[in-house]
Write an enzyme that holds these catalytic residues in place. Structure first.
Site, mmCIF file in Angstrom:
data_model
loop_
_atom_site.group_PDB
_atom_site.id
_atom_site.type_symbol
_atom_site.label_atom_id
_atom_site.label_comp_id
_atom_site.label_asym_id
_atom_site.label_seq_id
_atom_site.Cartn_x
_atom_site.Cartn_y
_atom_site.Cartn_z
ATOM 1 N N ARG A 1 -68.033 55.332 -0.100
ATOM 2 C CA ARG A 1 -68.283 54.016 0.160
ATOM 3 C C ARG A 1 -68.431 53.366 1.387
ATOM 4 O O ARG A 1 -68.239 53.284 2.638
ATOM 5 C CB ARG A 1 -66.615 53.090 0.578
ATOM 6 C CG ARG A 1 -67.064 51.819 0.481
ATOM 7 C CD ARG A 1 -64.707 50.978 0.165
ATOM 8 N NE ARG A 1 -64.635 51.791 -1.262
ATOM 9 C CZ ARG A 1 -65.000 50.858 -2.142
ATOM 10 N NH1 ARG A 1 -66.180 49.725 -2.172
ATOM 11 N NH2 ARG A 1 -64.084 51.010 -3.610
ATOM 12 N N ARG B 1 -74.240 46.564 2.406
ATOM 13 C CA ARG B 1 -73.207 45.829 1.361
ATOM 14 C C ARG B 1 -72.017 46.081 3.516
ATOM 15 O O ARG B 1 -71.952 46.912 3.061
ATOM 16 C CB ARG B 1 -72.375 46.320 0.582
ATOM 17 C CG ARG B 1 -73.161 45.976 -0.172
ATOM 18 C CD ARG B 1 -72.430 47.384 -1.621
ATOM 19 N NE ARG B 1 -73.659 47.433 -3.067
ATOM 20 C CZ ARG B 1 -73.454 47.934 -4.359
ATOM 21 N NH1 ARG B 1 -72.259 48.120 -4.077
ATOM 22 N NH2 ARG B 1 -74.408 47.811 -5.053
ATOM 23 N N SER C 1 -71.946 50.921 -12.675
ATOM 24 C CA SER C 1 -71.485 49.942 -13.094
ATOM 25 C C SER C 1 -73.232 49.639 -14.410
ATOM 26 O O SER C 1 -74.180 49.117 -13.864
ATOM 27 C CB SER C 1 -71.205 48.990 -12.760
ATOM 28 O OG SER C 1 -70.008 49.523 -12.182
ATOM 29 N N GLU D 1 -66.333 56.314 -9.865
ATOM 30 C CA GLU D 1 -67.152 55.131 -10.783
ATOM 31 C C GLU D 1 -68.655 56.096 -9.618
ATOM 32 O O GLU D 1 -68.990 56.001 -8.603
ATOM 33 C CB GLU D 1 -67.210 54.448 -10.512
ATOM 34 C CG GLU D 1 -67.871 53.306 -10.763
ATOM 35 C CD GLU D 1 -68.711 52.033 -9.309
ATOM 36 O OE1 GLU D 1 -70.141 52.371 -10.425
ATOM 37 O OE2 GLU D 1 -68.287 52.216 -8.677
ATOM 38 N N ARG E 1 -72.849 59.090 -3.842
ATOM 39 C CA ARG E 1 -72.485 59.493 -5.074
ATOM 40 C C ARG E 1 -72.330 61.030 -5.310
ATOM 41 O O ARG E 1 -72.161 61.349 -6.165
ATOM 42 C CB ARG E 1 -71.597 58.092 -5.406
ATOM 43 C CG ARG E 1 -71.035 57.542 -4.964
ATOM 44 C CD ARG E 1 -69.627 56.298 -5.600
ATOM 45 N NE ARG E 1 -69.461 55.574 -4.575
ATOM 46 C CZ ARG E 1 -68.480 55.000 -5.352
ATOM 47 N NH1 ARG E 1 -68.401 54.679 -6.209
ATOM 48 N NH2 ARG E 1 -67.643 54.254 -4.055
#
Length: 430
Positions: free
Chosen positions: A278, A263, A353, A350, A391
């Site tokens: 991230r 990403r 999701s 988070e 994460r």
């Protein structure tokens, strides 16, 4: 992709619903495009019917010995007009498709109003965040002290937003992925897949990454063939069934894969740049389910439980929230976030999701099922992280840190590691 007619029929209700997620639907432009498309189709059909009538008239007149020159000229002009109308029809259809491809999914009414996490509804908390007798370190300080993270060399290789893991760190990544895959395949019936990490523009379009989010993707290609690096295994897993009809008896389908994810994180610079939270490249185990449209909410609840099972197995404290309409992903109609506790930040962050996309992606990718009466309808698609490796590893280090800098590992990882503790110098201990 939306059905234009369905949105127009909803009218102001579609405008209101999309406004809840911050999208302003230009209904008049949609109606104008749809009207032009319908008129173009009607004109083409009328001209084809006239061309058939003239062709029969040519045959009849020729058989009777009459003059067919004027009729043939009329047929020629009709053929040219049909080509022009068909070309115009393609242009209109392209405009309409581009318009529809930019419209996000309609949020379900059950989703809260709002455009950020502060408007989310907390569903439950599981586990109690630790009360440390010392100031807990973050995963960066822990990982570098243990010698399992090497951010400096990662930056030397690829620039910022990349990570090198070494020794026990790399072993932990492999162990976490193996544990998650085992939970999903052996306990919850998912079928593991090995999928390409490079996919076509059509594949990206099927799940909603294109055309709207091209700046978030890494693009490459082979010769004149454009390819994109996958941002998540959701993309290839869901599109495995693009342009296919799945027998109803085979639903639901449950798919999983462990892949790297790429990403660009466009627009996110300055946020969560420290550590592994991230990254431009990270590993993740993904879950995807395809089911009958009427079963999507039931399947969503099940998938949330499957992601939670991974955190429970690791003994990590977390919470589940229902995202507001304006904070969901482009393709989702309802999303639950699972947030894991990070002691260093004194907050939940988070880690997964899980989204119900309804028939939105299936319409774009043309994934259908056939009922007992032979009627074909779009399936519903769902996806969720189960879980990201980086994460989860960050939370694992932070929640299990000891005052001397060592890490006590959960028993669930022992079969994959062979040890239960990482000493302060980074060596494994039984």
């Amino acid at each position: 992709m939306h059905d234009a007619r369905a949105l127009i029929d909803l009218g102001t209700e579609a405008v209101r619903t999309l406004a809840r997620r911050g999208y302003s639907l230009d209904l008049s432009s949609l109606e104008e495009l749809q009207s032009r498309r319908v008129q173009s189709i009607r004109s083409a059909e009328e001209m084809r019917a006239e061309a058939k009538r003239v062709a029969k008239e040519v045959q009849r007149t020729a058989k009777e010995g009459g003059d067919i020159s004027d009729l043939k000229e009329h047929a020629r002009k009709l053929k040219e007009q049909i080509r022009e109308v068909e070309a115009d029809q393609e242009v209109i259809q392209k405009e309409l498709d581009e318009f529809l491809l930019g419209i996000p999914n309609l949020p379900l009414e059950e989703t809260p109003d709002g455009n950020s996490e502060e408007f989310a509804t907390e569903i439950r908390k599981v586990g109690t965040p630790q009360a440390f007798s010392f100031t807990p370190k973050d995963h960066v300080d822990l990982g570098e002290a243990l010698g399992i993270f090497d951010f400096a060399r990662a930056t030397k290789l690829s620039g910022p937003r990349f990570t090198v893991t070494r020794g026990v760190g790399a072993e932990l990544e492999r162990a976490l992925a193996s544990l998650f895959l085992a939970i999903h395949t052996r306990r919850h019936g998912y079928v593991e897949h090995g999928v390409p990490f490079l996919v076509t523009p059509a594949t990206m379009t099927g799940t909603g990454q294109l055309p709207k989010f091209e700046e978030d993707l890494f693009k490459t290609g082979v010769a004149d063939r454009p390819l994109y690096l996958i941002p998540t295994a959701e993309v290839p897993l869901t599109n495995l069934y693009a342009d296919e009809i799945i027998p109803a008896k085979e639903l639901p389908l449950a798919l999983t894969a462990h892949t790297p994810c790429f990403r660009s994180e466009a627009g996110s610079y300055g946020r969560d740049t420290r550590g592994v939270l991230r990254q431009h490249q990270f590993a993740k185990v993904e879950m995807v389910r395809l089911c009958a449209a009427e079963d999507s909410q039931k399947e969503l609840d099940a998938m949330v439980g499957h992601a939670e099972a991974c955190l429970k197995e690791l003994g990590l404290a977390y919470r589940v929230i229902l995202l507001p309409a304006g904070d969901m992903g482009f393709s989702a109609q309802m999303t639950y976030d699972i947030e894991v506790w990070l002691p260093s930040q004194d907050t939940y962050r988070e880690v997964s999701s899980v989204s119900d996309c309804g028939t939105f992606q299936a319409r774009r990718a043309n994934i259908r099922t056939r009922d007992a009466d032979g009627k074909t309808t779009p399936v519903a698609t769902l996806n969720g992280s189960g879980l990201p490796i980086g994460r989860t590893l960050a939370a694992l280090l932070e929640q299990n840190q000891q005052e001397d800098g060592s890490i006590v590992l959960p028993e669930a990882l022992t079969p994959y590691l062979g040890y239960r503790r990482i000493s302060a110098d980074g060596t494994p201990q039984e």
